[in-house]
Design an enzyme around this catalytic site. Structure first.
Site, PDB file in Angstrom:
ATOM      1  N   HIS A  61       1.051   1.797 -16.407  1.00 66.97           N
ATOM      2  CA  HIS A  61       1.785   0.998 -15.403  1.00 66.97           C
ATOM      3  C   HIS A  61       2.983   1.424 -15.158  1.00 66.97           C
ATOM      4  O   HIS A  61       3.839   1.581 -16.223  1.00 66.97           O
ATOM      5  CB  HIS A  61       1.712  -0.423 -16.049  1.00 66.97           C
ATOM      6  CG  HIS A  61       2.393  -1.332 -14.983  1.00 66.97           C
ATOM      7  ND1 HIS A  61       1.717  -2.180 -13.959  1.00 66.97           N
ATOM      8  CD2 HIS A  61       3.810  -1.749 -15.078  1.00 66.97           C
ATOM      9  CE1 HIS A  61       2.955  -2.934 -13.457  1.00 66.97           C
ATOM     10  NE2 HIS A  61       3.831  -2.646 -13.948  1.00 66.97           N
ATOM     11  N   CYS A  62       3.305   1.930 -14.086  1.00 68.30           N
ATOM     12  CA  CYS A  62       4.825   2.453 -13.909  1.00 68.30           C
ATOM     13  C   CYS A  62       5.717   1.385 -13.259  1.00 68.30           C
ATOM     14  O   CYS A  62       5.698   0.782 -12.126  1.00 68.30           O
ATOM     15  CB  CYS A  62       4.702   3.713 -12.915  1.00 68.30           C
ATOM     16  SG  CYS A  62       6.227   4.293 -12.398  1.00 68.30           S
ATOM     17  N   PRO A  63       6.740   1.251 -14.054  1.00 72.27           N
ATOM     18  CA  PRO A  63       7.719   0.106 -13.620  1.00 72.27           C
ATOM     19  C   PRO A  63       8.740   0.490 -12.367  1.00 72.27           C
ATOM     20  O   PRO A  63       8.983  -0.377 -11.724  1.00 72.27           O
ATOM     21  CB  PRO A  63       8.604  -0.125 -14.866  1.00 72.27           C
ATOM     22  CG  PRO A  63       8.528   1.121 -15.483  1.00 72.27           C
ATOM     23  CD  PRO A  63       7.139   1.529 -15.355  1.00 72.27           C
ATOM     24  N   ASN A  68       6.587  -0.505  -9.728  1.00 68.94           N
ATOM     25  CA  ASN A  68       6.145  -1.909  -9.860  1.00 68.94           C
ATOM     26  C   ASN A  68       4.534  -2.016  -9.529  1.00 68.94           C
ATOM     27  O   ASN A  68       4.096  -2.835  -8.809  1.00 68.94           O
ATOM     28  CB  ASN A  68       6.956  -2.979  -8.619  1.00 68.94           C
ATOM     29  CG  ASN A  68       6.555  -4.233  -9.441  1.00 68.94           C
ATOM     30  OD1 ASN A  68       6.295  -4.668 -10.467  1.00 68.94           O
ATOM     31  ND2 ASN A  68       6.682  -5.058  -8.242  1.00 68.94           N
TER      32      ASN A  68
END
Length: 934
Positions: free
Chosen positions: A128-130, A133
């Site tokens: 999950h890449c912040p 998002n």
């Protein structure tokens, strides 16, 4: 990653977008103006790079990463009684775990993981890449990777172009444009380490075919990655592979599948009511409808028994178009020709037709599919004319008025039993018919003519007749449809050789076995031979030969295997066997007079000799009907030999006996059980043994016994001797079963040899059984010489093993030969030896010889074995039975009692060998050193 607030999740992504857009705008507004006039290609080049960066960044941010929707309430209810939290899937030979997602309520596919931030299961979850998002998964990983590559190039371009611009206008360094260029260079320098590092890291992952999640958790650390395709193919597949559709909006794909949704997956519900609802029900024939909607799985196989409710696939889908988003697992269609099996369980289809070993999460609801049932066969598609399933009509109330295919008990026409020649002792593939095991020997294609019919013979003959009729009906139906079907192995057929207890196996009356116990031994039920039974049995065997191909015997006979073939061939074989018997009978009758003279001479010599000097020459070992397995020695000797006595093991062994060592002792006995003599006079003289064997060949005669037990005919008493359980014929007969046509030939011999019995009284020897758990009485016809009643031969002047069908050569030791004792030809196995028998030496001269003492410890530390306890119990029991049959008079040693016991037609022929002792059998029991060869 901990679950974040909805508002805070957008902060990193917003910052990333602002930085990207701001830096790009500043580059194009300030430094790029310097290159417009002198180097216009820089603007075009940088514009293309910027486009790829923004495009990939947008796709990585807003595209569905491969979210698997959560289970619907209906599917959730179905999995209430689910399997454990892990399931295994095999990928390229590697077992991969599939975890149960407690949030989404399904088993996650391989490489799938649940994102705690997005709260969804993502296919081929990477991370999950912040900054975007969004999760990086199966559908957006390529765009994320292209974004990293293009961003790295974009950063390098900006840094290099800004550096060149600053160096060009160094005198004007204090202007705005050079200051902006320096700021952009500094920003690129700060972001270079994470951006370039992340890009290089994903390049390595792509080349290896791994995901970030797999790399971090170390799933394939130091091992083989089943998902890798090689470096080059991994890169090509990641960037240019197929783009999978999204699962979030399945309605957009529903219209595309509307043309193929009319092909239903039918559920077949068989019942035992036997009602045929007409041609509309198909060959399945019960008309029961079972509809499982929404994954709930309403199985109505037993509740709707005998109904004729029919749902058309087209009308069913028309009525449920509004429920297209809900997965419908099973539907009802018209009959597809799949017939009813013999099992009492109800068959249902699974998600995929034809599947057998499906996962438990894909199973219908509980109690809808038994693991022992066969799955749904391939189904007939709508408007298809190339699916060859014969429609089998009602066959007159067969199997509960339910139409059956080939094979007794209700084989499906799709699973026709193939009749292959069997040369292997292993089980052949069968359907779920009840008579698939422990078939009587009388119905065996390997069984020679003349054997007695077993207990269940009449039932199995009826089943064979029904099987033949059903097979003929199925073949006719196959010819009408002009199709050829082959039998495929099912789960039941694979489980059966392994010995797994299934309801069908345990419920079959033929498979039940009641072995004897030490306290309550069961006697085998023997049926004597008579003319009518033999004639009727031969006729039934010839008629049912083609239908008896399913009979299987672990103990192969010495005769050539007679597999289902044309009846004319079997009749020729039987006629040839009878001709051989007649030739042997004529030859033996010619030699009878000479043999009787030699017997009388040797009887006089034996009367003067000691009982321990009677020699026993072991002849061809014939086995016993109470053993089901061949030993190593028997396997070697099976095809050896020739002539009358050469065909060892040339008989069909009774296979359905209940008193065998394998069932009681719990281990397969493959050794040869033999006795040893430790009596005085036992020598190892090889020349003497050869002399005895030559003498045995001169005085040899054979006995014919029924298949009930092992018999022995000795001396002058080698004639026909009727008994309560046995019928013995001797005096030069072939060691095969006596048929009714040859009983008249022995009438004269019987009268002559009964006179010889009265003239020469034989010694009463304690009987010894080859199987210690068998209560079978071994009758011994008395002769001048001593005979050991063993299952591998007879003793005295004449002996024969009746049921084994082998010719037992017997040597009568003469004092003139210069030696005493006997030397049985040990032929393998563990040699186990009985006591030397005691007997009557002529008219009333009873010479009692002490039993040989085997050296044992004074205080034996080993307890009595189970086999010895059974032997002692059987001996004491048979002694009491013998005393009751003789009128309560124990063996007194008188000639009259011995003659009465030897010549009587009704009682057991068992004489006490210790007239001076109150317990005649107990003395010999303690001297038996009986061991089992495993």
């Amino acid at each position: 990653m901990p679950k974040c607030d909805v508002k805070t999740r957008y902060i990193p992504a917003t910052f990333a977008w602002i930085v990207l857009l701001l830096t790009t705008f500043l580059f194009f507004f300030y430094p790029c103006q310097f290159y417009v006039k002198s180097h216009p290609w820089v603007l075009a080049y940088q514009g293309v790079i910027t486009f790829f960066v923004l495009a990939n960044f947008t796709l990585a941010t807003f595209m569905d990463p491969g979210i698997i929707p959560k289970a619907s309430p209906d599917e959730d209810c179905e999995e209430e009684l689910r399997a454990p939290l892990y399931k295994n899937a095999e990928i390229n030979g590697i077992t991969v775990k599939m975890k149960w997602c407690v949030t989404c309520k399904f088993y996650r596919p391989p490489r799938c993981s649940h994102c705690s931030v997005c709260n969804h299961c993502i296919e081929t979850f990477d991370h999950h890449c912040p900054w975007v998002n969004n999760c990086i998964g199966r559908r957006n990983y390529r765009f994320f990777f292209f974004f990293l590559v293009s961003l790295s190039i974009h950063m390098l371009s900006i840094f290099s172009l800004c550096l060149v611009y600053v160096l060009k206008i160094m005198p004007n360094i204090k202007d705005t444009a050079p200051i902006v260029a320096i700021i952009l260079m500094g920003l690129v320098t700060i972001l270079a380490i994470p951006i370039f590092g992340l890009t290089g890291f994903h390049m390595v992952l792509v080349s290896r075919g791994r995901t970030t999640n797999e790399q971090v958790t170390g799933k394939f650390k130091g091992g083989y990655n089943p998902f890798s395709r090689g470096c080059w193919h991994n890169c090509c597949y990641t960037q240019f592979g197929p783009q999978y559709p999204s699962l979030l909006n399945p309605k957009k794909y529903a219209s595309r599948r509307s043309q193929v949704q009319n092909q239903a997956i039918s559920t077949i519900c068989n019942d035992r009511s036997g009602q045929q609802t007409g041609a509309g029900s198909g060959a399945g024939g019960n008309g029961t409808a079972a509809v499982s909607g929404g994954g709930g799985g309403v199985g109505s196989g037993g509740g709707m028994r005998g109904t004729a409710v029919q749902y058309s696939p087209r009308s069913f889908y028309d009525a449920s178009r509004e429920k297209r988003g809900i997965q419908v697992k099973t539907y009802m269609a018209e009959g597809n020709g799949y017939n009813q099996r013999s099992g009492s369980t109800t068959l249902y289809s699974k998600l995929s037709p034809g599947r057998e070993c499906s996962d438990t999460d894909l199973e219908p609801p509980p109690a809808s599919q038994s693991q022992d049932c066969e799955p749904t066969p391939p189904l007939q598609r709508h408007n298809s004319s190339s699916f060859y399933l014969p429609q089998v009509s009602d066959s007159g109330g067969l199997n509960g008025s339910v139409s059956t295919g080939g094979g007794g008990g209700g084989d499906s026409p799709r699973h026709m039993r193939l009749y292959h020649p069997r040369h292997s002792p292993h089980a052949r593939p069968r359907g779920l018919d009840p008579q698939r095991g422990y078939t009587s020997d009388a119905l065996s294609p390997d069984h020679p003519v003349g054997y007695g019919v077993g207990v269940n013979g009449s039932q199995q003959q009826q089943q064979q007749a029904l099987a033949a009729a059903a097979a003929a009906a199925a073949v006719a139906a196959q010819n009408q449809r002009s199709a050829t079907t082959t039998a495929t192995p099912t789960m039941q057929q694979r489980i059966k050789p392994l010995g797994v207890a299934t309801p069908l196996v345990m419920a079959s009356p033929v498979r039940r076995s009641n072995p004897g116990t030490p306290t309550q031994p069961r006697r085998p039920d023997f049926i004597g031979l008579n003319a009518q039974a033999v004639a009727q049995q031969q006729q039934q065997q010839q008629q049912a030969a083609a239908a008896a191909a399913a009979a299987y015997y672990e103990y192969t006979s010495g005769l050539p295997p007679q597999h289902p073939q044309a009846p004319s061939i079997q009749q020729q074989q039987q006629q040839l066997l009878l001709q051989q018997q007649r030739v042997l009978m004529q030859h033996q009758q010619q030699q009878q007079a000479l043999q009787q003279q030699q017997q009388q001479q040797q009887q006089a010599a034996v009367h003067a000799a000691h009982p321990q000097h009677a020699a026993l020459a072991q002849a061809a070992y014939g086995g016993s009907p109470q053993r089901r397995f061949l030993s190593e020695g028997e396997l070697v000797r099976q095809g050896a030999g020739g002539g009358v006595a050469g065909g060892e093991l040339s008989y069909a062994r009774s296979n359905n006996t209940v008193d065998n060592i394998r069932e009681l002792a719990g281990s397969p006995q493959r050794g040869v059980y033999m006795w040893k003599d430790t009596s005085p006079g036992f020598t190892n003289n090889a020349g003497q043994q050869q002399q005895q064997q030559q003498q045995a060949q001169q005085v040899v005669s054979s006995g014919i016994g029924s298949s009930a037990g092992t018999l022995s005919s000795s001396g002058a008493a080698a004639g026909v001797m009727p008994h309560a359980q046995y019928m013995t014929a001797g005096g030069g007969a072939h060691p095969l079963i006596m048929t009714h046509s040859r009983l008249q030939d022995y009438t004269i011999q019987q009268q002559q040899q009964q006179q010889q019995q009265q003239a020469a009284a034989a010694a009463a020897a304690s009987y010894h059984r080859s199987n210690p758990t068998s209560p079978t009485t071994m009758p011994q016809v008395s002769g001048a010489g001593q005979s050991y009643i063993l299952r591998y031969g007879g003793g005295g002047a004449v002996g024969a093993a009746g049921s084994s069908g082998s010719l037992a050569s017997v040597t009568a030791s003469n004092p003139a030969t210069g030696g005493g004792g006997y030397q049985p030809a040990l032929r393998g196995g563990v040699a186990v030896f009985p006591p030397n028998p005691m007997g009557n030496q002529g008219g009333g001269n009873l010479q009692t010889q002490p039993s040989p003492q085997i050296k044992r410890k004074q205080t034996p530390t080993r307890p009595m074995s189970f086999v010895r306890a059974l032997e002692m119990a059987d001996s004491m029991e048979m002694q009491s039975l013998e005393q009751q049959q003789n009128g309560g008079i124990p063996g007194s040693g008188s000639v009259g009692n011995n003659q009465q016991a030897g010549g009587g037609g009704g009682g057991h022929l068992m004489q006490s060998n210790a007239s001076n002792s109150g317990t005649p059998d107990r003395a010999s029991i303690y001297d038996m050193n009986y061991e089992i060869s495993v």
